[in-house]
Scaffold this active site. Structure first.
Site, PDB file in Angstrom:
ATOM      1  N   HIS A 120      -3.579  -5.259  -0.034  1.00  0.00           N
ATOM      2  CA  HIS A 120      -3.015  -5.724   1.234  1.00  0.00           C
ATOM      3  C   HIS A 120      -3.014  -7.251   1.286  1.00  0.00           C
ATOM      4  O   HIS A 120      -4.018  -7.839   1.702  1.00  0.00           O
ATOM      5  CB  HIS A 120      -3.844  -5.178   2.401  1.00  0.00           C
ATOM      6  CG  HIS A 120      -3.655  -3.716   2.635  1.00  0.00           C
ATOM      7  ND1 HIS A 120      -2.689  -3.220   3.473  1.00  0.00           N
ATOM      8  CD2 HIS A 120      -4.277  -2.641   2.116  1.00  0.00           C
ATOM      9  CE1 HIS A 120      -2.728  -1.894   3.476  1.00  0.00           C
ATOM     10  NE2 HIS A 120      -3.693  -1.520   2.646  1.00  0.00           N
TER      11      HIS A 120
ATOM     12  N   CYS B 181       0.840  -1.204   0.000  1.00  0.00           N
ATOM     13  CA  CYS B 181       0.000   0.000   0.000  1.00  0.00           C
ATOM     14  C   CYS B 181       0.872   1.250   0.000  1.00  0.00           C
ATOM     15  O   CYS B 181       1.574   1.503  -0.962  1.00  0.00           O
ATOM     16  CB  CYS B 181      -0.990  -0.050   1.160  1.00  0.00           C
ATOM     17  SG  CYS B 181      -2.361   1.103   0.948  1.00  0.00           S
TER      18      CYS B 181
ATOM     19  N   GLU C  75      -1.676  -9.041   3.405  1.00  0.00           N
ATOM     20  CA  GLU C  75      -1.793  -9.455   4.807  1.00  0.00           C
ATOM     21  C   GLU C  75      -3.229  -9.346   5.316  1.00  0.00           C
ATOM     22  O   GLU C  75      -3.533  -9.737   6.427  1.00  0.00           O
ATOM     23  CB  GLU C  75      -0.835  -8.626   5.680  1.00  0.00           C
ATOM     24  CG  GLU C  75      -1.289  -7.218   6.058  1.00  0.00           C
ATOM     25  CD  GLU C  75      -1.151  -6.177   4.950  1.00  0.00           C
ATOM     26  OE1 GLU C  75      -0.940  -6.569   3.782  1.00  0.00           O
ATOM     27  OE2 GLU C  75      -1.287  -4.971   5.255  1.00  0.00           O
TER      28      GLU C  75
END
Lengths: 223, 253
Positions: free
Chosen positions: A194, A85, A196
């Site tokens: 993202h 990001c 994650e």
């Protein structure tokens, strides 16, 4: 050689979703540490540059810790970096959020606001959207074994605009507008989405980065 | 058409997930950790975690508890309740939040929104509004779980916060919340008519069909639900399948 020379360093520059990225890395390996120390970066195996925040604030955080030179040097040695990001955006030369600001300039390009799309199209682009390869295939990269058109989680108002098309790694279409959703230059990757935060499929990207990012070659060169 | 997000909402009081029943009593419905994990595994697109009493008691939400709830869950968390400083935001992000919902404090201190956005970016700041109808196309903003009046017009407040740069609007209908008779479509439609940022509709989900209505008629970009999910009446999968069957794009896992 420093003690932490074989660690993955998650960069702490005073802002950001550190916990999320830590959690995701920790899911696969204990061989990581959070640091804002340029010396730790220099001796790392791989670096993750996380991000939630504004471009200028992020760059300021890196500058204050002396991390700009360290990260550029690290990338220059061909060692692996994963920007997420804002972390991906800062890899580029220049950001245009609250004025123009210099980036790390590891990958040539700009970070610009999403253009005005059709009426009713919402910005920020928030939610799950598909990524697909800019070229034929992403086998042998951190996206290995991630099916094309997998849904990833996005939340952003600015987009990556690499100068050279060869740095466009993945594409995504938001309401008819196709944009670069990840950049790549050798071992340096930047994901606008993202991984994650993208469930099990996103975790695969983190796993690939940890285990499959050709760090061995770079380590040998350095030591 | 983009994917519509389906977002379970956990209202937190102390160690429990609670459900306000028409803003009066709070009923304990379960443990935040168990519910969050269940929703993650069922394919929730995000999770909203709101401490519903932190503001009222002028305290912070429990960051350690938040950290435990987020562990092993790899989807976004929007966190709110008692957020009134940049440090609070930083602490919540470090405990696992991805987005921060701000309500009470911002109503009285709109500049806090601008300051937060300068540091954390628009995409990180969600305006949380509890709206109670006061007349035809008129709503008043409430705070503290629908308990406190602010005297502020909800629609004007949302417009102002959008100008200040919030990245998203989480809107709860105080009148519909907890009743499970459907979302307040008028309210959602009104906000959708001007909002350039995504709107998450909350309050009133009783069936998958009601969720469909707030997406198609209320033009919500995302829907949040609590009771309908907490009591296991419908699973996220069932809801998403119903929406997909009505040509609404959703992420299916």
């Amino acid at each position: 050689m420093r003690k932490n020379s074989n660690k993955i360093i998650i960069i702490d520059y005073g802002l950001g979703n550190l916990h999320s990225i830590k959690k995701a890395v920790d899911y696969f390996t204990k061989d990581w540490t959070v640091s804002g120390d340029p010396a730790a970066v220099s001796s790392a195996r791989a670096v993750i540059l996380p991000g939630v925040g504004a471009f200028a604030a992020g760059m300021k955080g890196l500058a204050e810790r002396g991390l700009i030179g360290a990260l550029r040097e690290f990338a220059g040695k061909g060692k692996p970096i994963l920007g997420v990001c804002l972390g991906a955006q800062m890899l580029l030369s220049e950001g245009h959020e609250f004025g123009a600001h210099q980036g790390l300039n590891i990958i040539k390009g700009k970070v610009v606001k999403f253009p005005e799309l059709a009426k009713g199209v919402k910005i920020p682009h928030i939610g799950w959207n598909k990524i697909y390869p800019a070229k034929d295939s992403w086998q042998g990269t951190i996206l290995q074994d991630v099916p094309a058109k997998s849904d990833m989680y996005f939340v952003h108002s600015y987009i990556l605009q690499p100068e050279d098309k060869k740095n466009i790694f993945t594409l995504t279409n938001y309401e008819g507008y196709e944009f670069c959703s990840a950049v790549r230059e050798e071992n340096v990757y930047g994901c606008q989405f993202h991984p994650e935060k993208s469930g099990e499929i996103g975790l695969r990207i983190i796993k690939n980065f940890i285990y499959n990012c050709h760090c061995e070659r770079s380590n040998k060169e350095l030591y | 058409m983009k994917n519509i997000r389906i977002i379970p909402q956990l209202n937190i009081k102390g160690p429990n997930v609670v459900k306000p029943v028409n803003t009066e009593g709070l009923k304990v419905v379960g443990n935040p950790r168990d519910l969050a994990m269940r929703y993650y595994q069922e394919g929730a697109d995000e999770i909203i975690y709101l401490d519903v009493v932190a503001s009222l008691y002028q305290r912070n939400l429990d960051f350690d508890q938040l950290k435990k709830v987020c562990a092993g869950i790899f989807i976004p968390f929007t966190v709110g309740g008692g957020i009134r400083s940049l440090d609070d935001i930083n602490n919540a992000l470090r405990a696992g939040a991805d987005k921060i919902a701000i309500n009470t404090y911002a109503v009285n201190n709109p500049n806090f929104i601008s300051r937060a956005i300068k540091i954390f970016g628009s995409q990180c700041i969600v305006l949380f509004v509890e709206a109670k109808r006061t007349g035809n196309k008129k709503w008043e903003a409430y705070t503290d779980g629908g308990r406190e009046k602010t005297g502020v017009d909800a629609i004007e407040w949302i417009k102002k916060a959008i100008k200040l740069g919030v990245g998203e609007i989480l809107i709860t209908s105080v009148d519909h919340d907890g009743r499970r008779q459907g979302y307040e479509i008028d309210l959602m439609k009104e906000i959708a008519s001007f909002s350039p940022v995504p709107v998450i509709a909350h309050g009133g989900a009783g069936t998958p069909e009601m969720i469909k209505e707030v997406i198609l008629e209320g033009r919500a970009d995302a829907v949040s639900a609590s009771s309908i999910l907490h009591y296991g009446e419908y699973s996220l999968k069932e809801i998403k399948r119903h929406l997909a069957g009505n040509n609404i794009n959703v992420r299916l896992i």
